[in-house]
Design a protein around this motif. Structure first.
Motif, PDB file in Angstrom:
ATOM      1  N   THR A  11      16.051  67.005  39.208  1.00 20.20           N
ATOM      2  CA  THR A  11      16.996  65.938  38.914  1.00 20.20           C
ATOM      3  C   THR A  11      16.325  64.884  38.052  1.00 20.20           C
ATOM      4  OG1 THR A  11      16.401  64.517  40.737  1.00 20.20           O
ATOM      5  CG2 THR A  11      17.990  66.260  41.212  1.00 20.20           C
ATOM      6  N   GLU A  23      13.371  62.849  39.753  1.00 24.06           N
ATOM      7  CA  GLU A  23      12.148  63.487  40.234  1.00 24.06           C
ATOM      8  C   GLU A  23      11.090  63.499  39.156  1.00 24.06           C
ATOM      9  OE1 GLU A  23      12.747  67.336  42.225  1.00 24.06           O
ATOM     10  OE2 GLU A  23      14.815  66.687  42.372  1.00 24.06           O
ATOM     11  N   SER A  55       8.218  64.891  36.690  1.00 27.11           N
ATOM     12  CA  SER A  55       8.068  66.174  36.024  1.00 27.11           C
ATOM     13  C   SER A  55       6.907  66.942  36.646  1.00 27.11           C
ATOM     14  CB  SER A  55       7.769  65.887  34.557  1.00 27.11           C
ATOM     15  OG  SER A  55       7.153  66.983  33.975  1.00 27.11           O
ATOM     16  N   TRP A  72      18.420  53.082  47.018  1.00 26.58           N
ATOM     17  CA  TRP A  72      18.770  53.401  45.632  1.00 26.58           C
ATOM     18  C   TRP A  72      20.292  53.424  45.443  1.00 26.58           C
ATOM     19  CZ3 TRP A  72      16.173  52.842  41.482  1.00 26.58           C
ATOM     20  CH2 TRP A  72      14.813  53.131  41.398  1.00 26.58           C
ATOM     21  N   TYR A  75      11.497  48.745  45.261  1.00 30.01           N
ATOM     22  CA  TYR A  75      12.080  48.240  44.003  1.00 30.01           C
ATOM     23  C   TYR A  75      13.612  48.219  44.105  1.00 30.01           C
ATOM     24  CZ  TYR A  75      13.671  48.784  39.087  1.00 30.01           C
ATOM     25  OH  TYR A  75      14.333  48.678  37.875  1.00 30.01           O
ATOM     26  N   TYR A  80       5.077  50.511  37.469  1.00 27.97           N
ATOM     27  CA  TYR A  80       6.222  49.665  37.109  1.00 27.97           C
ATOM     28  C   TYR A  80       6.900  49.072  38.343  1.00 27.97           C
ATOM     29  CZ  TYR A  80      10.913  48.202  35.888  1.00 27.97           C
ATOM     30  OH  TYR A  80      12.076  47.465  35.782  1.00 27.97           O
ATOM     31  N   GLY A 119      11.821  58.054  30.810  1.00 32.11           N
ATOM     32  CA  GLY A 119      11.777  57.303  32.071  1.00 32.11           C
ATOM     33  C   GLY A 119      10.453  56.583  32.212  1.00 32.11           C
ATOM     34  N   TYR A 120       9.373  57.307  31.954  1.00 30.29           N
ATOM     35  CA  TYR A 120       8.038  56.720  32.091  1.00 30.29           C
ATOM     36  C   TYR A 120       7.732  55.763  30.947  1.00 30.29           C
ATOM     37  CZ  TYR A 120       7.529  60.418  35.540  1.00 30.29           C
ATOM     38  OH  TYR A 120       7.717  61.242  36.620  1.00 30.29           O
ATOM     39  N   ARG A 131      13.015  63.607  26.250  1.00 31.73           N
ATOM     40  CA  ARG A 131      11.772  64.077  25.627  1.00 31.73           C
ATOM     41  C   ARG A 131      12.107  65.025  24.488  1.00 31.73           C
ATOM     42  NH1 ARG A 131       9.551  67.835  30.639  1.00 31.73           N
ATOM     43  NH2 ARG A 131      11.501  67.852  31.774  1.00 31.73           N
ATOM     44  N   LYS A 173      14.706  68.313  24.100  1.00 31.04           N
ATOM     45  CA  LYS A 173      15.559  68.470  25.284  1.00 31.04           C
ATOM     46  C   LYS A 173      16.947  67.902  24.960  1.00 31.04           C
ATOM     47  CE  LYS A 173      14.601  69.822  28.808  1.00 31.04           C
ATOM     48  NZ  LYS A 173      14.113  69.884  30.164  1.00 31.04           N
ATOM     49  N   TRP A 231      17.036  54.236  29.830  1.00 29.36           N
ATOM     50  CA  TRP A 231      15.568  54.413  29.805  1.00 29.36           C
ATOM     51  C   TRP A 231      15.039  54.297  28.371  1.00 29.36           C
ATOM     52  CZ3 TRP A 231      14.189  53.377  34.414  1.00 29.36           C
ATOM     53  CH2 TRP A 231      14.852  53.903  35.533  1.00 29.36           C
ATOM     54  N   TYR A 249      23.993  57.401  40.081  1.00 28.88           N
ATOM     55  CA  TYR A 249      22.798  57.191  39.245  1.00 28.88           C
ATOM     56  C   TYR A 249      23.211  57.110  37.766  1.00 28.88           C
ATOM     57  CZ  TYR A 249      18.681  58.655  36.536  1.00 28.88           C
ATOM     58  OH  TYR A 249      17.684  58.752  35.585  1.00 28.88           O
TER      59      TYR A 249
HETATM   60  C1  LIG Z   1      12.045  52.875  38.131  1.00 31.66           C
HETATM   61  C2  LIG Z   1      11.964  54.353  38.246  1.00 31.66           C
HETATM   62  C3  LIG Z   1      11.782  54.941  39.576  1.00 31.66           C
HETATM   63  C4  LIG Z   1      12.039  55.091  37.136  1.00 31.66           C
HETATM   64  C5  LIG Z   1      12.131  56.551  37.054  1.00 31.66           C
HETATM   65  C6  LIG Z   1      11.999  56.928  35.633  1.00 31.66           C
HETATM   66  C7  LIG Z   1      12.478  58.315  35.333  1.00 31.66           C
HETATM   67  C8  LIG Z   1      13.958  58.544  35.153  1.00 31.66           C
HETATM   68  C9  LIG Z   1      11.595  59.282  35.162  1.00 31.66           C
HETATM   69  C10 LIG Z   1      12.039  60.618  34.741  1.00 31.66           C
HETATM   70  C11 LIG Z   1      11.326  61.708  35.467  1.00 31.66           C
HETATM   71  C12 LIG Z   1      11.459  63.043  34.742  1.00 31.66           C
HETATM   72  C13 LIG Z   1      10.266  63.607  34.087  1.00 31.66           C
HETATM   73  C14 LIG Z   1      12.619  63.642  34.696  1.00 31.66           C
HETATM   74  C15 LIG Z   1      12.810  64.942  33.989  1.00 31.66           C
HETATM   75  O1  LIG Z   1      13.928  65.471  34.475  1.00 31.66           O
HETATM   76  P1  LIG Z   1      14.617  66.730  33.777  1.00 31.66           P
HETATM   77  O2  LIG Z   1      13.604  67.755  33.386  1.00 31.66           O
HETATM   78  O3  LIG Z   1      15.728  67.148  34.684  1.00 31.66           O
HETATM   79  O4  LIG Z   1      15.305  66.055  32.532  1.00 31.66           O
HETATM   80  P2  LIG Z   1      15.074  66.172  30.943  1.00 31.66           P
HETATM   81  O5  LIG Z   1      15.415  67.544  30.547  1.00 31.66           O
HETATM   82  O6  LIG Z   1      16.039  65.183  30.409  1.00 31.66           O
HETATM   83  O7  LIG Z   1      13.635  65.786  30.673  1.00 31.66           O
END
Ligand SMILES: CC(C)=CCC/C(C)=C/CC/C(C)=C/COP(=O)(O)OP(=O)(O)O
Ligand SMILES: [Zn+2]
Length: 397
Positions: free
Chosen positions: A2, A5, A7, A80, A132, A183, A228-229, A268, A271, A280, A333
């Motif tokens: 999700t 979560e 990576s 959350w 947070y 963060y 996200g990061y 990223r 994707k 983000w 979310y």
């Molecule tokens: C404040 C706080 C807790 C922030 C969290 C930040 C955040 C959303 C981080 C993303 C984590 C992540 C690598 C998701 C990839 O999901 P995926 O592989 O399902 O999605 P993608 O294909 O879009 O990369």
């Protein structure tokens, strides 16, 4: 996996990629929506671009009521859920009634650990992410009862306990060390006016070690840059006054290329775009624009605000709530982060970064305008200001 979560990638050598079929399916969906939009008369176009404010509020209030008077569902994510719903309602310019407010404050009070920090539910281990979410929820509710329910002294002890030898923070006792933890710890400490040298020590070095060759920021050293990061790392570096240590030109280059032809952002390289990255990535772009506005007095647009608003309103918006992309279902979310991204795209930052942003280009009817946010914390601007005043006065007392 999700969107919330971390990576599982452990090396920048390995990069996740959407399949060609997935990309074509998404483009097919999105272009059919835009084609339909272009063919219909302007009056109907205006209807399609309208923010379904009342439907969103109904969906959000229902979500909050479904948690019940004591929020007794078994779930480790309840702070959350509170934050996603309460922040969305605040962005839409509404607020909850006294009963819902009182239930939320009481529930969050019960999530507070006796040694500091908030868990995912009463009796659960305290965690930086839920801390947070709980703190942002209480600041969003505002008022004496909500703000004074936060035990700042104990939160400070919890944050110090989470401090890791690398300079970063662990998400919980014995938990993972990553940029999210940096963060959430720094954001909470800053919002509560308890940020000090001991908490800051080494955070900048840790985040710097996560900026990748692409320019974005990864969750941990050696991982892949992700939106996200990148938001977390950039916002934390601004909050600790070390943002100029990052390679900002490279970060900006990486960021601007994450906006897809669909108008939304991807998380990223290679994707699919997803509505939650409207915040983000869009929020990170706004943070950089704000830095430029503060230094040179004018901020160049780093993303196409019109295209982003179009993706959010036409492709992510459903009748009550928002989704990742066409074909997916709505959830709280994505509702929170699509609305946060929409607000970020609608406002412009004045030279003084601390003053309230001014409405800029609003796609669709002007009634689509949301409340502005403080992008460093993702809290509605006025609510953050009220809390800052409240906690600064508590420090002085
Ligand atoms: C404040 C706080 C807790 C922030 C969290 C930040 C955040 C959303 C981080 C993303 C984590 C992540 C690598 C998701 C990839 O999901 P995926 O592989 O399902 O999605 P993608 O294909 O879009 O990369
Ligand atoms: Zn998402």
């Amino acid at each position: 996996m999700t969107c919330m979560e971390p990576s599982s990638s452990s090396s920048a050598e390995w990069k996740a990629t959407a399949s060609q079929e997935e990309q074509w399916a998404l483009e097919h969906h999105v272009f059919r929506i835009y084609q339909l939009f272009c063919k219909i008369p302007p009056k109907s176009q205006a209807v399609m671009l309208e923010l379904q404010r009342d439907n969103h509020i109904e969906y959000l209030m229902k979500g909050l009521r479904q948690l019940g008077p004591s929020f007794s569902v078994l779930d480790a994510n309840r702070p959350w859920i509170c934050y996603w719903i309460l922040h969305s309602i605040a962005l839409l310019g509404d607020c909850v009634d006294e009963d819902l407010e009182s239930n939320a404050i009481d529930f969050l009070r019960r999530c507070q650990d006796q040694h500091g920090g908030y868990g995912g539910g009463p009796g659960q281990m305290p965690h930086l992410a839920t801390t947070y979410a709980a703190v942002n929820s209480l600041i969003t509710l505002g008022g004496h009862k909500a703000l004074s329910s936060i035990n700042r002294g104990k939160i400070y002890s919890f944050l110090r306990r989470m401090k890791h030898t690398s300079g970063g923070f662990s998400m919980h006792d014995g938990g993972e060390v990553d940029v999210r933890a940096c963060y959430t710890a720094i954001s909470v400490a800053s919002a509560l006016s308890i940020l000090d040298k001991e908490l800051i020590l080494g955070v900048g070095d840790y985040i710097l070690s996560c900026q990748t060759y692409e320019g974005g920021i990864a969750g941990e050293p050696g991982s892949e840059a992700h939106g996200g990061y990148t938001f977390c790392g950039l916002a934390a570096m601004i909050l600790i006054n070390e943002v100029n240590r990052l390679d900002l030109p490279n970060l900006t280059d990486w960021l601007v290329f994450r906006q897809g032809v669909e108008g939304g952002f991807q998380g990223r390289t290679n994707k699919l775009v997803d509505g939650c990255y409207s915040f983000w990535q869009g929020g990170a772009a706004v943070l950089i624009q704000r830095l430029h506005a503060a230094s040179v007095g004018e901020a160049e647009d780093l993303f196409q605000s019109h295209a982003l608003q179009q993706y959010i309103l036409l492709c992510s918006q459903v009748e009550g709530g928002f989704r990742d992309k066409p074909g997916k279902s709505r959830d709280h979310y994505h509702t929170c982060y699509c609305l946060s991204g929409l607000s970020a795209a609608q406002f412009r930052w004045p030279k003084d970064a601390d003053s309230e942003p001014l409405p800029g280009f609003v796609l669709g009817p002007y009634s689509n305008l949301l409340e502005p946010i403080n992008p460093l914390y993702n809290i509605v601007f006025d609510r953050y200001d009220e809390a800052r005043e409240f906690f600064t006065e508590s420090n002085d007392a």
